[in-house]
Design an enzyme around this catalytic site. Structure first.
Site, PDB file in Angstrom:
ATOM      1  N   SER A 150      -8.668  -6.237   2.960  1.00 46.12           N
ATOM      2  CA  SER A 150      -7.328  -6.989   2.597  1.00 46.12           C
ATOM      3  C   SER A 150      -6.532  -7.429   3.327  1.00 46.12           C
ATOM      4  O   SER A 150      -5.283  -6.434   3.827  1.00 46.12           O
ATOM      5  CB  SER A 150      -7.379  -6.811   1.397  1.00 46.12           C
ATOM      6  N   GLY A 151      -6.172  -8.777   3.086  1.00 45.49           N
ATOM      7  CA  GLY A 151      -5.149  -9.565   3.912  1.00 45.49           C
ATOM      8  C   GLY A 151      -5.148  -9.770   5.576  1.00 45.49           C
ATOM      9  O   GLY A 151      -4.487 -10.383   6.583  1.00 45.49           O
ATOM     10  N   THR A 167     -10.176 -14.656   3.019  1.00 50.84           N
ATOM     11  CA  THR A 167     -10.281 -16.225   2.359  1.00 50.84           C
ATOM     12  C   THR A 167      -9.557 -18.147   3.934  1.00 50.84           C
ATOM     13  O   THR A 167     -10.125 -18.734   3.750  1.00 50.84           O
ATOM     14  CB  THR A 167      -9.168 -16.123   1.496  1.00 50.84           C
ATOM     15  N   ASN A 216      -1.774  -8.140   1.393  1.00 51.94           N
ATOM     16  CA  ASN A 216      -2.047  -9.901   0.848  1.00 51.94           C
ATOM     17  C   ASN A 216      -1.017 -10.655  -0.141  1.00 51.94           C
ATOM     18  O   ASN A 216      -1.647  -9.306  -1.503  1.00 51.94           O
ATOM     19  CB  ASN A 216      -3.033  -9.664   1.013  1.00 51.94           C
ATOM     20  N   SER A 269      -4.501 -11.826  -2.016  1.00 54.74           N
ATOM     21  CA  SER A 269      -5.698 -11.738  -1.599  1.00 54.74           C
ATOM     22  C   SER A 269      -6.713 -11.734  -2.834  1.00 54.74           C
ATOM     23  O   SER A 269      -6.399 -12.125  -3.960  1.00 54.74           O
ATOM     24  CB  SER A 269      -5.173  -9.898  -2.468  1.00 54.74           C
ATOM     25  N   SER A 270      -8.330 -11.878  -2.392  1.00 57.32           N
ATOM     26  CA  SER A 270      -8.862 -12.228  -2.884  1.00 57.32           C
ATOM     27  C   SER A 270      -9.938 -11.075  -3.737  1.00 57.32           C
ATOM     28  O   SER A 270     -10.172 -10.170  -2.816  1.00 57.32           O
ATOM     29  CB  SER A 270     -10.582 -12.809  -2.177  1.00 57.32           C
ATOM     30  N   GLY A 274     -13.802  -6.138   2.128  1.00 60.20           N
ATOM     31  CA  GLY A 274     -13.996  -5.642   3.497  1.00 60.20           C
ATOM     32  C   GLY A 274     -13.624  -3.946   2.632  1.00 60.20           C
ATOM     33  O   GLY A 274     -13.756  -3.765   1.885  1.00 60.20           O
ATOM     34  N   GLU A 318     -12.492  -0.543   2.603  1.00 60.83           N
ATOM     35  CA  GLU A 318     -11.297   0.022   1.861  1.00 60.83           C
ATOM     36  C   GLU A 318     -11.445   1.901   1.867  1.00 60.83           C
ATOM     37  O   GLU A 318     -12.038   2.203   1.083  1.00 60.83           O
ATOM     38  CB  GLU A 318     -11.053  -0.425   0.426  1.00 60.83           C
TER      39      GLU A 318
END
Length: 1078
Positions: free
Chosen positions: A107-108, A112, A157, A160-161, A387, A389
């Site tokens: 994330s970040g 996206t 992020n 973040s998605s 991704g 984590e």
């Protein structure tokens, strides 16, 4: 000529990690840092793109960049995400190969944004047209909608998605987009009810409250204050750089472009508002007779508003929060819910409502963007998924477990596809294939997904098992079955080596993933995997009249009651991942590995430890080793020969034969060991990067020599060209100078010739002139002598008759000249009648004529002057003349009136609408209209009156109303009395016994006294039927006021208030008028 470029030109660090030497983790990180510091955020591993998040805007995504990478070889330019997108698009369009682009990273890291860049590049390079542009716009505008409902601000992020997205973009045979299909994976619906500290709920909640109009919020029964909603965290509600109001407008516009109807948008917003209202419902315990506590809703206002939004009966939903119905075969049993269970039911309903709404949005977008044609389509898939984590302090839960399971599967397919691609290229190029040793993570995937004893299978079995099921029982089962597995670690299992490992808590287990060891806390695994929604709530939602509720909760239909337990979250995700893997297996893969350089989300900071952690769990170094296990570098013969041909004299500057033969000659001449390369069918394969760098060093040195040679040849050519130009210029200058010199010489000769010719002609002309003058003088002398002789003869004859008549002729001539001179002197006299100047008489004998001429001339010029007058001007001058006869030297006011023309109508009675009625009442033409003051005998003060004079009478009328106060025929007027002073007073005296005399005389005052009396006198003079009006000029006269006579006396002396005359009553028989001194 087209300039050939290469990835190796002007390279900062190493653009392709396959060429990195030496290859280890430290050199890998150092190369990334070096390129990041120079704003080079993209690096290759063969055909894989590593993308570093710069946390700022860079000028590398312009339309010019799109054109630069369009239809170019992958390794032709510096690394860029556009190169990968172009390679994938051209392979799909030209080779008819379905493509997929896998974007991974934590994330970040910019996943996206990377997917947006890929889609925007494909949209820019594909075809144009109204329908094509509409499809492209719909595909691009689906992103803002999904981001609003599926993205949130996290610690890592700001956008973040919180779901995985896979989009298949479908193209026709020309490469133009036809539509697309979106698949979503594992929305983090737990965020709806609870967010970690410093994070936010999904964007749409904040965007709705910030950007919706007041009317919309009233309809949705919402308030803009975030603090009024329990599901919204307040510590990070506002985020720097995020404008929620503007984002809401963007989302509304995007939904309209994608194809949402206004009613559908309103329905979606109503469900979002319902989720917010649902979070505000709170419960309180209520004791029952049986001793158990039953939950009740505290404040029913939020419940009421939520039911109004969804169209549910309040009592139905309230009962569903208090009771739960359990069915087994044909039996039903109702149990009460305590407060904790009610809160669980509320949150479960909120999570299911939002997650199903999100799934409906994806389905609705797919309906709009799906391809309409039934023919076979080419497909490009773009996978943007979370991704690997790993949270600190063991806070990894069920969500991280299945996310990491997905990444294990992606890593597995990545290694398989990479190896398969390498093997296919070796076979295609007829190069011997050698087996490559690498870590195969299939054993980890089997640990998680095995249908018999995998962790997900045991979790499902535990959830379905009757009896008491807890997270601890699930951990016990893992410890029993997975104890001997080399990648599973637990402190409570049979393996004694972990009994004293204090880094492994009792309620946790640890899995050694390909990216490293991850500690999972078992708390919540069972509940999150169950993801139960009570059937009572499903049925209550199905009964709602809202347009979307029956689509979202089909299991609530009482007619289709299914007693089977719904599939668990783990089972569903495992099935989705399986479908995704099969889909990816059928496509040609392209990889983008996203890395974030720091946790602070700021530019220009590169944290080695963080980047190293991501490089490890992304397996990038392992990827490089697999890629370069055989041959590190390969290149088509044509490109290799074009790049290195200057290293061999036989291939420079042009090689006439086949490119492969040229490369063989080149490598032989460069003494490259045969074990360092291999010849394929169309490419040269180089084993060690050092060999390539050696060639590059020799090429760089050769290029310097070539540059020196080119500079030398250029300087020589430039000097020769300059010399030839100077030589040509010298010839031109010399020719022009010779021409100029000859022209000057010719002009001098010509000028000298002309001078000589002029002197000769002048000398000849002067000789001829002297001759002619001499002849002329001779002729004149003869004529003069003859004339004198003849004159002498005539005078002798004339003297006999001259003495008798000469005196009279001389006298007449003299008188004639004197008179001529006298008359010429009279021409200077002016034509003005006022000019009395006249020339003096020159001689006494002209005295009589002089006087008569002066009189006649004056009369003549007066006549000429009068001839210029019009009839009106004559009348004015006649009036002025008559005024002069009456008042000159008699009235002090007269001199000041001479220069003022007699206007007559000072009121413009015919034009002024105020006096229109008065004007129509007059039977004759008005000769004079003026404003006068009628003097009152009682106090000597004046009253304004309108004075109108015609040929037969005069009229006095009221100034304001225009009403006639008095009308006196002129025959009744006996005389007019005025003073000798400079005042404007005058008395109109009437004849005794006349019809008008009964009212008495009139004492008036006017600024135009001279004109009034002159016109009165002139009318009396011209009238034949009446006597002439007498004008009495005296400083004291009598005025008859009805029965009494009053004396009006004028005295010198200034009045107290102004420079005008003032009238004052002294007694009953005397009015005194004070006139200012001149």
């Amino acid at each position: 000529m087209e300039v050939k470029t290469s990835l190796l030109d002007n390279m900062i660090g190493v653009g392709d990690m396959v060429l990195l030497e030496p290859l280890n983790e430290d050199s890998f990180i150092m190369n990334l840092r070096n390129r990041f510091d120079h704003n080079e955020i993209y690096t290759y591993i063969g055909s894989v793109v590593i993308s570093m998040n710069p946390y700022r805007s860079l000028p590398i995504y312009t339309p010019q960049k799109v054109e630069e990478y369009r239809n170019r070889n992958f390794y032709e330019l510096s690394p860029h995400i556009y190169a990968l997108a172009d390679e994938a698009y051209r392979s799909l369009r030209d080779q008819d190969k379905d493509q997929c682009i896998l974007i991974t990273g934590e994330s970040g890291a910019g996943k996206t944004e990377a997917s947006k860049l890929v889609m925007s590049y494909v949209a820019a390079v594909c075809g144009k047209g109204q329908e094509v542009n509409k499809v492209k716009e719909q595909l691009l505008q689906s992103n803002p909608v999904l981001e609003a409902f599926g993205n949130a601000k996290t610690m890592r992020n700001d956008n973040s998605s919180r779901f995985g997205k896979y989009m298949d973009i479908e193209f026709d045979f020309k490469g133009d987009p036809l539509g697309g299909v979106i698949s979503n994976y594992l929305l983090e619906k737990s965020r709806v009810c609870k967010q970690p500290r410093g994070e936010r709920n999904f964007h749409i909640f904040y965007q709705l409250l910030s950007g919706a109009s007041d009317d919309t919020l009233v309809k949705l029964k919402l308030d803009r204050d975030f603090s009024k909603y329990n599901y919204l965290s307040l510590d990070s509600a506002n985020v720097n750089g995020l404008d929620d109001a503007a984002s809401f407008r963007t989302v509304r516009n995007a939904m309209q472009i994608v194809g949402f109807m206004e009613a559908e948008v309103q329905s979606v917003l109503e469900l979002v508002a319902a989720v917010l209202k649902l979070g505000n419902i709170e419960f309180k315990p209520e004791s029952r007779v049986n001793g158990f506590d039953e939950s009740r809703v505290k404040d029913k206002n939020d419940l009421k508003e939520m039911c109004e939004l969804l169209g549910i009966e309040q009592s139905v939903l309230e009962r569903a929060f208090s009771y739960r119905t359990v069915e087994a075969k044909m039996e039903k049993m109702s149990t009460t819910l305590n407060v904790a269970q009610a809160y669980y039911a509320r949150d479960a309903l909120a999570k299911n409502l939002y997650s199903r709404l999100f799934s409906w949005l994806v389905t609705r977008i797919n309906e709009s963007i799906k391809a309409q044609a039934k023919t076979r389509h080419k497909v490009m898939g773009v996978l943007d998924i979370y991704g690997f984590e790993i949270f600190e302090e063991g806070d990894n839960s069920f969500e991280q477990f299945i996310i990491n399971y997905c990444n294990e599967k992606l890593q597995q397919i990545f290694i398989e596809l990479t190896l398969r691609e390498e093997q296919e290229e070796y076979i295609r190029e007829d190069i011997e294939w050698t087996n490559i040793e690498y870590f195969n993570n299939a054993v980890i995937c089997d640990l998680i997904e095995n249908n018999q004893n995998g962790i997900l299978a045991m979790l499902d079995e535990e959830c379905l098992r009757p009896g008491t099921v807890t997270d601890d029982t699930f951990l016990d089962k893992l410890n029993t079955i997975c104890a001997e597995h080399q990648h599973f670690e637990s402190r409570l299992n049979k393996n004694s080596k972990f009994l004293t490992d204090h880094s492994l808590p009792h309620s946790c287990f640890r899995i050694q993933h390909y990216a490293g060891k991850v500690l999972y806390r078992v708390e919540g695994f069972v509940d999150k995997n169950n993801d139960l929604l009570y059937r009572d709530l499903s049925q209550a939602m199905y009964k709602a009249t809202h347009s979307l509720m029956r689509q979202l909760f089909p299991e609530g239909n009482p007619a289709k009651v299914n007693l089977k337990r719904p599939p668990t979250a783990g089972f569903q995700f495992k099935a989705s991942v399986g479908v995704l893997m099969k889909n990816l297996q059928t496509k040609n893969p392209n990889y983008i590995r996203c890395i974030k350089p720091n946790d602070k989300k700021v530019a220009h900071i590169f944290t080695d430890s963080l980047v190293c952690h991501q490089v490890r769990y992304l397996g990038l170094v392992e990827n490089v080793r697999v890629r370069r296990a055989g041959y590190a570098f390969r290149q088509p013969y044509e490109s290799c020969l074009e790049r290195y041909k200057m290293l061999c004299k036989k291939t420079w500057p042009h090689w006439r034969g086949p490119a492969r033969d040229g490369v063989e000659v080149l490598l032989t001449d460069c003494s490259v060991p045969t074990e360092e390369f291999a010849y394929g069918r169309s490419k040269i394969f180089i084993r060690n990067p050092r060999t390539l760098f050696t060639l590059e060093e020799r090429r760089r040195a050769c290029l310097e020599d070539l540059a020196t040679l080119i500079q030398k040849i250029y300087r020589g050519w430039k000097s020769r060209t300059h010399f030839l130009l100077l030589k040509k210029s010298q010839v031109v200058v010399a020719a022009w100078y010779r021409r100029y010199a000859q022209q000057n010489k010719y002009q001098k000769i010509k000028s000298a010739t002309l001078v000589m010719q002029s002197f000769i002609r002048g000398w000849k002309a002067r000789n001829i002139l002297r001759q002619l003058k001499y002849e002329k003088r001779c002729k004149e002398a003869v004529t003069t002598i003859a004339a004198y002789w003849h004159g002498t003869q005539v005078r002798r004859e004339y003297r006999k008759f001259f003495r008798a008549n000469a005196g009279k002729k001389i006298y007449d001539f003299t008188i004639q000249r004197i008179m001529q001179k006298y008359f010429l002197g009279l021409k200077t006299t002016t034509m003005s009648p006022m000019d009395n100047s006249w020339p003096a008489k020159p001689y006494g004998f002209l005295e009589g004529a002089h006087t008569q001429l002066r009189r006649i001339f004056h009369l003549w010029r007066c006549k000429k002057y009068r001839g210029q007058f019009t009839e009106e001007k004559k009348a004015v001058y006649e009036e002025k003349l008559e005024a002069s006869e009456i008042f000159k030297d008699k009235k002090a006011l007269y001199p000041s009136s001479v220069s003022q023309p007699f206007k007559g109508d000072y009121l413009e009675i015919q034009k002024n609408p105020k006096y229109q009625k008065l004007n129509s009442a007059m039977e004759e033409k008005v000769l004079l209209a003026d404003l006068v003051n009628k003097i009152n005998r009682a106090n000597g003060k004046g009253s304004p009156r309108l004075f109108l004079l015609t040929k037969s009478n005069f009229v006095l009328a009221d100034q304001k109303t225009g009403q006639v106060k008095a009308s006196v025929p002129l025959p009744d007027l006996a005389s007019v009395s005025v003073s000798t002073q400079s005042d404007g007073f005058f008395a109109l005296k009437l004849k005794e016994g006349s019809a008008s005399a009964s009212k008495g005389d009139f004492l008036l005052s006017s600024e135009h006294l001279i004109e009034i009396i002159t016109k009165l006198h002139r009318i009396g003079t011209t009238a034949a039927d009446r006597d002439q009006i007498n004008i009495d000029i005296s400083d004291e006269f009598l005025v008859q006021f009805k029965q009494d006579k009053v004396c009006v006396k004028f005295i010198q002396g200034g009045p107290k208030n102004g420079n005008s005359a003032a009238c004052k009553r002294k007694n009953n028989r005397l009015l005194e008028v004070s006139v200012p001194s001149p």
